[in-house]
Design a protein around this motif. Structure first.
Motif, PDB file in Angstrom:
ATOM      1  N   ILE A 168      -8.371  -7.640  -4.975  1.00 42.86           N
ATOM      2  CA  ILE A 168      -8.105  -7.146  -3.618  1.00 42.86           C
ATOM      3  C   ILE A 168      -9.418  -7.014  -2.860  1.00 42.86           C
ATOM      4  N   ASP A 178       0.878  -1.171   0.000  1.00 43.10           N
ATOM      5  CA  ASP A 178       0.000   0.000   0.000  1.00 43.10           C
ATOM      6  C   ASP A 178       0.914   1.219   0.000  1.00 43.10           C
ATOM      7  N   TYR A 179       0.935   1.973  -1.126  1.00 47.01           N
ATOM      8  CA  TYR A 179       1.883   3.091  -1.175  1.00 47.01           C
ATOM      9  C   TYR A 179       1.379   4.345  -0.466  1.00 47.01           C
ATOM     10  N   ASN A 180       0.166   4.328   0.042  1.00 48.44           N
ATOM     11  CA  ASN A 180      -0.276   5.444   0.871  1.00 48.44           C
ATOM     12  C   ASN A 180       0.374   5.369   2.254  1.00 48.44           C
ATOM     13  N   SER A 181       0.551   4.142   2.741  1.00 45.89           N
ATOM     14  CA  SER A 181       1.128   3.962   4.073  1.00 45.89           C
ATOM     15  C   SER A 181       2.545   3.395   4.054  1.00 45.89           C
ATOM     16  N   LEU A 209       1.197  -5.448   2.538  1.00 46.52           N
ATOM     17  CA  LEU A 209      -0.051  -6.145   2.848  1.00 46.52           C
ATOM     18  C   LEU A 209       0.144  -7.655   2.821  1.00 46.52           C
ATOM     19  N   THR A 227       7.935   2.603  -1.773  1.00 44.65           N
ATOM     20  CA  THR A 227       6.788   3.506  -1.718  1.00 44.65           C
ATOM     21  C   THR A 227       7.236   4.919  -2.082  1.00 44.65           C
ATOM     22  N   GLY A 255      -7.548  -1.893  -6.749  1.00 39.51           N
ATOM     23  CA  GLY A 255      -6.115  -1.885  -6.502  1.00 39.51           C
ATOM     24  C   GLY A 255      -5.496  -0.511  -6.408  1.00 39.51           C
ATOM     25  N   LYS A 256      -6.316   0.528  -6.472  1.00 45.78           N
ATOM     26  CA  LYS A 256      -5.793   1.893  -6.415  1.00 45.78           C
ATOM     27  C   LYS A 256      -5.014   2.091  -5.114  1.00 45.78           C
ATOM     28  N   GLY A 257      -3.795   2.607  -5.256  1.00 49.51           N
ATOM     29  CA  GLY A 257      -2.968   2.841  -4.079  1.00 49.51           C
ATOM     30  C   GLY A 257      -2.090   1.660  -3.709  1.00 49.51           C
ATOM     31  N   LEU A 258      -2.100   0.605  -4.532  1.00 49.07           N
ATOM     32  CA  LEU A 258      -1.274  -0.570  -4.253  1.00 49.07           C
ATOM     33  C   LEU A 258      -0.287  -0.805  -5.393  1.00 49.07           C
TER      34      LEU A 258
END
Length: 120
Positions: A120, A21-24, A28, A47, A88-91
């Motif tokens: 996902i 997860d590239y937001n955090s 995963l 990330t 999958g947005k953000g992954l």
């Protein structure tokens, strides 16, 4: 996700596989790795690579998506593939390969197919 990670690790020359997860910056799911390749550290570090490329594309006004980011090292290939499909947005997928055992073109092709099937 577990099936996708196993398929990624089955690619010839694979050292480690992660869904990130590239937001955090959190992994995963991860399989493989070694004492020289900490997949949690790789997830967080890559990330920043993805975020930097997205900022650069935005600054340039590019209205395109990232297919993959390839980092070549002396002994390894690292492939980062943002997930564009359902939910999958953000992954992104991260795959580390042993350069001496991997076929880069085949690995990219296989990773694309895995990304397309991933739910996902």
């Amino acid at each position: 996700m577990d099936i996708s990670l196993k398929e990624m690790l089955a690619i010839d020359g694979s050292i480690g596989a992660v869904v990130v997860d590239y937001n955090s910056g959190m992994a995963l799911g991860a399989l493989g790795g070694s004492k020289d390749l900490d997949l949690q550290v790789a997830a967080a570090g890559n990330t920043e690579v993805v975020k930097a490329k997205m900022r650069t594309m935005e600054s340039l006004g590019l209205k395109d998506g990232i297919e993959d980011i390839l980092i070549t090292l002396g002994t390894q290939y690292h492939i980062i593939r943002p997930i564009s499909g359902r939910g999958g947005k953000g992954l992104f997928l991260y795959l580390a390969l042993d350069r001496n055992r991997a076929n880069l073109a085949l690995a990219r092709h296989t990773l694309r197919a895995i990304e397309e099937r991933l739910e996902i």
